[in-house]
Scaffold this motif. Structure first.
Motif, PDB file in Angstrom:
ATOM      1  N   PHE A  26      10.644 -31.174  24.295  1.00  0.00           N
ATOM      2  CA  PHE A  26      11.261 -29.863  24.089  1.00  0.00           C
ATOM      3  C   PHE A  26      11.273 -29.058  25.393  1.00  0.00           C
ATOM      4  CE2 PHE A  26       8.920 -30.975  20.144  1.00  0.00           C
ATOM      5  CZ  PHE A  26      10.001 -31.134  19.296  1.00  0.00           C
ATOM      6  N   THR A  27      12.401 -28.439  25.677  1.00  0.00           N
ATOM      7  CA  THR A  27      12.466 -27.492  26.793  1.00  0.00           C
ATOM      8  C   THR A  27      12.263 -26.065  26.315  1.00  0.00           C
ATOM      9  OG1 THR A  27      14.879 -27.316  26.598  1.00  0.00           O
ATOM     10  CG2 THR A  27      14.013 -28.994  28.101  1.00  0.00           C
ATOM     11  N   ASP A  28      12.532 -25.803  25.034  1.00  0.00           N
ATOM     12  CA  ASP A  28      12.373 -24.467  24.474  1.00  0.00           C
ATOM     13  C   ASP A  28      10.877 -24.194  24.268  1.00  0.00           C
ATOM     14  OD1 ASP A  28      12.178 -22.242  22.598  1.00  0.00           O
ATOM     15  OD2 ASP A  28      14.317 -22.526  22.234  1.00  0.00           O
ATOM     16  N   PRO A  29      10.334 -23.158  24.918  1.00  0.00           N
ATOM     17  CA  PRO A  29       8.889 -22.903  24.793  1.00  0.00           C
ATOM     18  C   PRO A  29       8.470 -22.574  23.369  1.00  0.00           C
ATOM     19  CG  PRO A  29       9.978 -21.093  25.927  1.00  0.00           C
ATOM     20  CD  PRO A  29      10.986 -22.184  25.825  1.00  0.00           C
ATOM     21  N   ARG A  30       9.376 -22.049  22.564  1.00  0.00           N
ATOM     22  CA  ARG A  30       9.017 -21.734  21.177  1.00  0.00           C
ATOM     23  C   ARG A  30       8.722 -23.020  20.396  1.00  0.00           C
ATOM     24  NH1 ARG A  30      14.343 -18.506  19.689  1.00  0.00           N
ATOM     25  NH2 ARG A  30      15.105 -20.418  20.711  1.00  0.00           N
ATOM     26  N   LEU A  31       9.496 -24.063  20.651  1.00  0.00           N
ATOM     27  CA  LEU A  31       9.266 -25.317  19.941  1.00  0.00           C
ATOM     28  C   LEU A  31       7.989 -25.997  20.423  1.00  0.00           C
ATOM     29  CD1 LEU A  31      12.919 -26.688  19.753  1.00  0.00           C
ATOM     30  CD2 LEU A  31      11.594 -25.553  17.968  1.00  0.00           C
ATOM     31  N   ARG A  32       7.708 -25.900  21.723  1.00  0.00           N
ATOM     32  CA  ARG A  32       6.435 -26.449  22.196  1.00  0.00           C
ATOM     33  C   ARG A  32       5.273 -25.710  21.532  1.00  0.00           C
ATOM     34  NH1 ARG A  32       9.040 -26.516  27.399  1.00  0.00           N
ATOM     35  NH2 ARG A  32       7.785 -24.757  28.123  1.00  0.00           N
ATOM     36  N   GLN A  33       5.419 -24.412  21.393  1.00  0.00           N
ATOM     37  CA  GLN A  33       4.372 -23.615  20.751  1.00  0.00           C
ATOM     38  C   GLN A  33       4.211 -24.013  19.288  1.00  0.00           C
ATOM     39  OE1 GLN A  33       5.257 -19.389  20.663  1.00  0.00           O
ATOM     40  NE2 GLN A  33       3.109 -18.861  20.975  1.00  0.00           N
ATOM     41  N   LEU A  34       5.306 -24.226  18.606  1.00  0.00           N
ATOM     42  CA  LEU A  34       5.261 -24.578  17.186  1.00  0.00           C
ATOM     43  C   LEU A  34       4.520 -25.899  16.992  1.00  0.00           C
ATOM     44  CD1 LEU A  34       8.304 -24.454  14.739  1.00  0.00           C
ATOM     45  CD2 LEU A  34       6.598 -26.252  14.634  1.00  0.00           C
ATOM     46  N   PHE A  35       4.922 -26.940  17.725  1.00  0.00           N
ATOM     47  CA  PHE A  35       4.327 -28.252  17.491  1.00  0.00           C
ATOM     48  C   PHE A  35       2.961 -28.389  18.159  1.00  0.00           C
ATOM     49  CE2 PHE A  35       8.874 -28.962  16.741  1.00  0.00           C
ATOM     50  CZ  PHE A  35       8.801 -29.452  15.439  1.00  0.00           C
ATOM     51  N   ALA A  36       2.664 -27.530  19.120  1.00  0.00           N
ATOM     52  CA  ALA A  36       1.311 -27.516  19.692  1.00  0.00           C
ATOM     53  C   ALA A  36       0.297 -26.998  18.694  1.00  0.00           C
ATOM     54  CB  ALA A  36       1.283 -26.660  20.954  1.00  0.00           C
ATOM     55  N   ARG A  37       0.754 -26.267  17.706  1.00  0.00           N
ATOM     56  CA  ARG A  37      -0.162 -25.699  16.717  1.00  0.00           C
ATOM     57  C   ARG A  37      -0.905 -26.778  15.938  1.00  0.00           C
ATOM     58  NH1 ARG A  37       0.131 -23.840  11.377  1.00  0.00           N
ATOM     59  NH2 ARG A  37      -1.347 -22.173  10.955  1.00  0.00           N
ATOM     60  N   TYR A  38      -0.412 -28.003  15.959  1.00  0.00           N
ATOM     61  CA  TYR A  38      -1.104 -29.063  15.235  1.00  0.00           C
ATOM     62  C   TYR A  38      -2.513 -29.294  15.767  1.00  0.00           C
ATOM     63  CZ  TYR A  38       3.276 -30.171  12.879  1.00  0.00           C
ATOM     64  OH  TYR A  38       4.406 -30.097  12.104  1.00  0.00           O
ATOM     65  N   ALA A  39      -2.768 -28.938  17.006  1.00  0.00           N
ATOM     66  CA  ALA A  39      -4.135 -29.063  17.536  1.00  0.00           C
ATOM     67  C   ALA A  39      -5.101 -28.160  16.780  1.00  0.00           C
ATOM     68  CB  ALA A  39      -4.159 -28.738  19.023  1.00  0.00           C
ATOM     69  N   THR A  40      -4.620 -27.020  16.316  1.00  0.00           N
ATOM     70  CA  THR A  40      -5.505 -26.090  15.616  1.00  0.00           C
ATOM     71  C   THR A  40      -5.881 -26.606  14.233  1.00  0.00           C
ATOM     72  OG1 THR A  40      -3.715 -24.758  14.622  1.00  0.00           O
ATOM     73  CG2 THR A  40      -4.431 -24.176  16.850  1.00  0.00           C
ATOM     74  N   TYR A  41      -5.154 -27.586  13.715  1.00  0.00           N
ATOM     75  CA  TYR A  41      -5.501 -28.163  12.416  1.00  0.00           C
ATOM     76  C   TYR A  41      -6.856 -28.864  12.472  1.00  0.00           C
ATOM     77  CZ  TYR A  41      -0.731 -27.463  10.605  1.00  0.00           C
ATOM     78  OH  TYR A  41       0.455 -26.927  10.173  1.00  0.00           O
ATOM     79  N   CYS A  42      -7.279 -29.248  13.673  1.00  0.00           N
ATOM     80  CA  CYS A  42      -8.635 -29.800  13.825  1.00  0.00           C
ATOM     81  C   CYS A  42      -9.462 -28.889  14.727  1.00  0.00           C
ATOM     82  CB  CYS A  42      -8.606 -31.229  14.337  1.00  0.00           C
ATOM     83  SG  CYS A  42      -7.800 -31.461  15.902  1.00  0.00           S
ATOM     84  N   GLY A  43      -9.071 -27.602  14.793  1.00  0.00           N
ATOM     85  CA  GLY A  43      -9.896 -26.597  15.463  1.00  0.00           C
ATOM     86  C   GLY A  43      -9.910 -26.676  16.965  1.00  0.00           C
ATOM     87  N   SER A  44      -8.813 -27.109  17.589  1.00  0.00           N
ATOM     88  CA  SER A  44      -8.819 -27.391  19.012  1.00  0.00           C
ATOM     89  C   SER A  44      -7.705 -26.664  19.737  1.00  0.00           C
ATOM     90  CB  SER A  44      -8.697 -28.901  19.245  1.00  0.00           C
ATOM     91  OG  SER A  44      -9.719 -29.588  18.556  1.00  0.00           O
ATOM     92  N   SER A  45      -7.776 -26.679  21.061  1.00  0.00           N
ATOM     93  CA  SER A  45      -6.746 -26.100  21.906  1.00  0.00           C
ATOM     94  C   SER A  45      -5.697 -27.153  22.226  1.00  0.00           C
ATOM     95  CB  SER A  45      -7.362 -25.586  23.212  1.00  0.00           C
ATOM     96  OG  SER A  45      -6.351 -25.362  24.187  1.00  0.00           O
ATOM     97  N   PRO A  46      -4.414 -26.827  22.105  1.00  0.00           N
ATOM     98  CA  PRO A  46      -3.389 -27.814  22.456  1.00  0.00           C
ATOM     99  C   PRO A  46      -3.364 -28.137  23.943  1.00  0.00           C
ATOM    100  CG  PRO A  46      -2.392 -25.677  22.020  1.00  0.00           C
ATOM    101  CD  PRO A  46      -3.833 -25.564  21.631  1.00  0.00           C
ATOM    102  N   TYR A  47      -3.991 -27.289  24.755  1.00  0.00           N
ATOM    103  CA  TYR A  47      -4.026 -27.522  26.200  1.00  0.00           C
ATOM    104  C   TYR A  47      -5.148 -28.485  26.586  1.00  0.00           C
ATOM    105  CZ  TYR A  47      -1.031 -23.454  25.995  1.00  0.00           C
ATOM    106  OH  TYR A  47      -0.007 -22.582  25.683  1.00  0.00           O
ATOM    107  N   LEU A  48      -6.067 -28.766  25.663  1.00  0.00           N
ATOM    108  CA  LEU A  48      -7.221 -29.610  25.959  1.00  0.00           C
ATOM    109  C   LEU A  48      -7.304 -30.846  25.064  1.00  0.00           C
ATOM    110  CD1 LEU A  48      -9.889 -26.757  26.294  1.00  0.00           C
ATOM    111  CD2 LEU A  48      -8.741 -27.971  28.159  1.00  0.00           C
ATOM    112  N   SER A  49      -6.582 -30.864  23.953  1.00  0.00           N
ATOM    113  CA  SER A  49      -6.681 -31.971  23.007  1.00  0.00           C
ATOM    114  C   SER A  49      -5.627 -33.027  23.323  1.00  0.00           C
ATOM    115  CB  SER A  49      -6.510 -31.460  21.577  1.00  0.00           C
ATOM    116  OG  SER A  49      -5.316 -30.724  21.455  1.00  0.00           O
ATOM    117  N   PRO A  50      -5.872 -34.282  22.919  1.00  0.00           N
ATOM    118  CA  PRO A  50      -4.963 -35.371  23.270  1.00  0.00           C
ATOM    119  C   PRO A  50      -3.669 -35.328  22.475  1.00  0.00           C
ATOM    120  CG  PRO A  50      -6.741 -36.188  21.895  1.00  0.00           C
ATOM    121  CD  PRO A  50      -7.075 -34.764  22.216  1.00  0.00           C
ATOM    122  N   ALA A  51      -2.638 -35.921  23.068  1.00  0.00           N
ATOM    123  CA  ALA A  51      -1.327 -35.951  22.427  1.00  0.00           C
ATOM    124  C   ALA A  51      -1.323 -36.784  21.157  1.00  0.00           C
ATOM    125  CB  ALA A  51      -0.290 -36.494  23.405  1.00  0.00           C
ATOM    126  N   THR A  52      -2.370 -37.573  20.939  1.00  0.00           N
ATOM    127  CA  THR A  52      -2.490 -38.351  19.703  1.00  0.00           C
ATOM    128  C   THR A  52      -2.356 -37.472  18.464  1.00  0.00           C
ATOM    129  OG1 THR A  52      -4.029 -39.758  20.924  1.00  0.00           O
ATOM    130  CG2 THR A  52      -3.928 -40.064  18.546  1.00  0.00           C
TER     131      THR A  52
END
Length: 524
Positions: A181-207
């Motif tokens: 994604f080039t749109d930062p809003r979409l990166r923000q949306l799908f990065a939220r999946y890291a919070t489902y396990c209580g983590s930061s999307p900037y530090l958690s693996p892409a898995t």
């Protein structure tokens, strides 16, 4: 002699383990300090109404169908479920809106309308890759005894390097999203999946992209709320003879004379419950105190997952329409996680999740919105897990609530909360509910590619002691905790056979001691 198991905690892991063991012929006793089952699937009362005060999403329905197949039933036969047409609604500044749908093609069309055809193609690649990661890990990691990197590689296939690389273990979720994604809003949306396990999307693996596929496979609402799931599983366990004791806290896991094996538990009523085996369904951080070991230094706090501030209460929303699950994104996502994990402070501009518990997912106007009356709303912002070292006075709670309302307002939702009618839970209260955690709701954070391998496995530090719950493998979340209980129970039974003990006679689904609809109240 009938073999006995004491389970500490009636959370999802404890309930799952109880069902597996009881249907395999063991005599099971479950003890919990709370006044009912569910653990984090708790209920709260505000304004004279009851709310789900914990998880609000049910996914991976197959986990519960497989569990209940041991009892001759299925989840849909025991509770009323409705699959969500809209997985979640998302808002940004000035009411910019995007819905994600259960149907991938419909989501792709919505993303094309929202951000252009190129971003829709990126979403399709993302959906395909997340499904591939999930398929690689479903049996080799998620529903398996905890592997190490080498054994996981062997399970996937050392001769399949492309499959191993597809897991993207060395990329952060945020950096991986930049390739889709080039749109930062979409990166923000799908990065939220890291919070489902209580983590930061900037530090958690892409898995963690796999969470996207989990949602696409089905998000469900439960009639009566998520707490009803815990109640029904408890009743099914009781049908197979499991005894429950609530309002009684386990104060010690007792050892035998060699101090190497368990012999039961002692409660805060000075009651000894003898047992051949013990399953501990609590946060692993609190286990040392129960077995007479020194608790780890607070340095471990740096590895904790997110906590939260949760406010439940009746309110009348105005402005943009809510779905059952709605997310209002911060303008400074990186700053939000830097505040929490970098400085240990509540974010000044939080992302806010709102669960409109009276609304079917996918409807703009339903429940309270149709009647003009206040409806049940659950509002959550992420917080640092410092509840064992920092008290949250009313003044700080008020600042957090004001921050939440500001963000909601900037994204188009006007929400006047009557603070006298709210049930509010902050990190210090979560720490009281779940001792040893600091209020962390997901065990340790999934930061770095090794984090998933560092969660405790089912075998505990004593012979006959096994671990379950969201802080152990395979990780946090309602279905994952249920899997942890199943894994712990199966490991207990495998070890028992290994040590030369015969297996108890299994109880089939047609041999319940009570009917599935019987009114069964817990033992006190």
């Amino acid at each position: 002699m009938e073999e006995t198991v004491a389970i500490v905690g009636a959370g999802m892991g404890g309930l799952s383990a109880a069902i597996v063991l009881a249907t395999s012929g063991f005599r099971v006793t479950v003890i919990d300090a709370a006044d009912g089952p569910g653990g984090k699937l708790r209920q709260v009362t505000a304004g004279g109404r009851t709310f789900d005060g914990g998880p609000t999403v049910l996914t991976m329905k197959w986990v519960f169908d497989a569990l209940l197949s041991r009892c001759g039933t299925a989840l849909g036969d025991e509770i009323t479920l409705k699959r969500c047409d809209v997985i979640a609604r998302h808002y940004w500044q000035d009411g910019q809106r995007l819905d994600l749908f259960a149907d991938i093609a419909e989501s792709r069309r919505a993303i094309a309308d929202f951000a252009g055809a190129g971003e829709a193609l990126g979403f399709q690649r993302f959906a395909d890759d997340s499904a591939r990661i999930y398929r690689l890990l479903e049996r080799s990691f998620i529903d398996a005894a905890r592997p190490n990197p080498l054994s996981l590689s062997a399970r996937i296939g050392l001769h399949r390097p492309s499959a191993l690389l597809a897991l993207k273990p060395f990329s952060s979720l945020w950096s991986a999203l930049e390739s889709y994604f080039t749109d930062p809003r979409l990166r923000q949306l799908f990065a939220r999946y890291a919070t489902y396990c209580g983590s930061s999307p900037y530090l958690s693996p892409a898995t963690l992209m796999l969470v996207a596929h989990v949602e696409q496979a089905g998000v469900w609402t439960v009639e009566g709320g998520m707490h009803a799931l815990a109640q029904r599983l408890m009743q099914i366990a009781q049908d197979f003879g499991v005894e429950f004791h609530f309002g009684e806290r386990v104060s010690a896991i007792d050892r035998d004379g060699s101090a190497k094996a368990v012999r039961g538990v002692t409660t805060d009523r000075q009651r000894h419950v003898p047992a051949h085996f013990v399953i501990y369904n609590g946060d692993a951080a609190a286990l040392p105190g129960l077995i007479g070991q020194a608790r780890p230094a607070r340095g471990g706090a740096s590895q904790r997952s997110l906590s939260a501030l949760v406010a439940c209460g009746p309110a009348l929303p105005a402005g943009v329409p809510l779905s059952h699950h709605t997310v209002f994104f911060s303008n400074d996502y990186a700053g939000e996680f830097d505040a929490i994990f970098g400085r240990g402070q509540p974010p000044a501009d939080p992302t806010v999740y709102v669960c409109a518990q009276d609304r079917p997912a996918g409807h703009d106007n339903s429940g309270g919105a149709d009647t003009g009356q206040a409806e049940r709303l659950y509002c959550l912002m992420n917080m640092p897990a410092n509840g064992d070292s920092h008290a949250y006075p009313e003044s700080e709670i008020d600042r957090c609530l004001s921050s939440m309302q500001r963000r909601l307002g900037k994204n188009g939702l006007t929400l006047q909360l009557d603070r006298t009618a709210l049930s509010i839970t902050a990190p210090d209260q979560f720490n009281q509910l779940y001792p040893g955690t600091g209020g962390a709701l997901y065990g340790r954070a999934s930061h770095g590619w090794m984090a998933s391998f560092q969660r405790p496995a089912a075998p505990g530090p004593l012979q006959g002691l096994y671990l379950a719950g969201g802080s152990v493998h395979p990780g946090p979340g309602v279905p994952m905790a249920a899997l942890s209980g199943k894994i712990a129970a199966e490991r207990l039974m495998a070890d028992r056979v290994l040590h030369g003990r015969s297996r108890p006679a299994a109880i089939t689904g047609g041999m319940r001691t009570r009917s599935a609809t019987a009114d069964s109240s817990p033992s006190q």
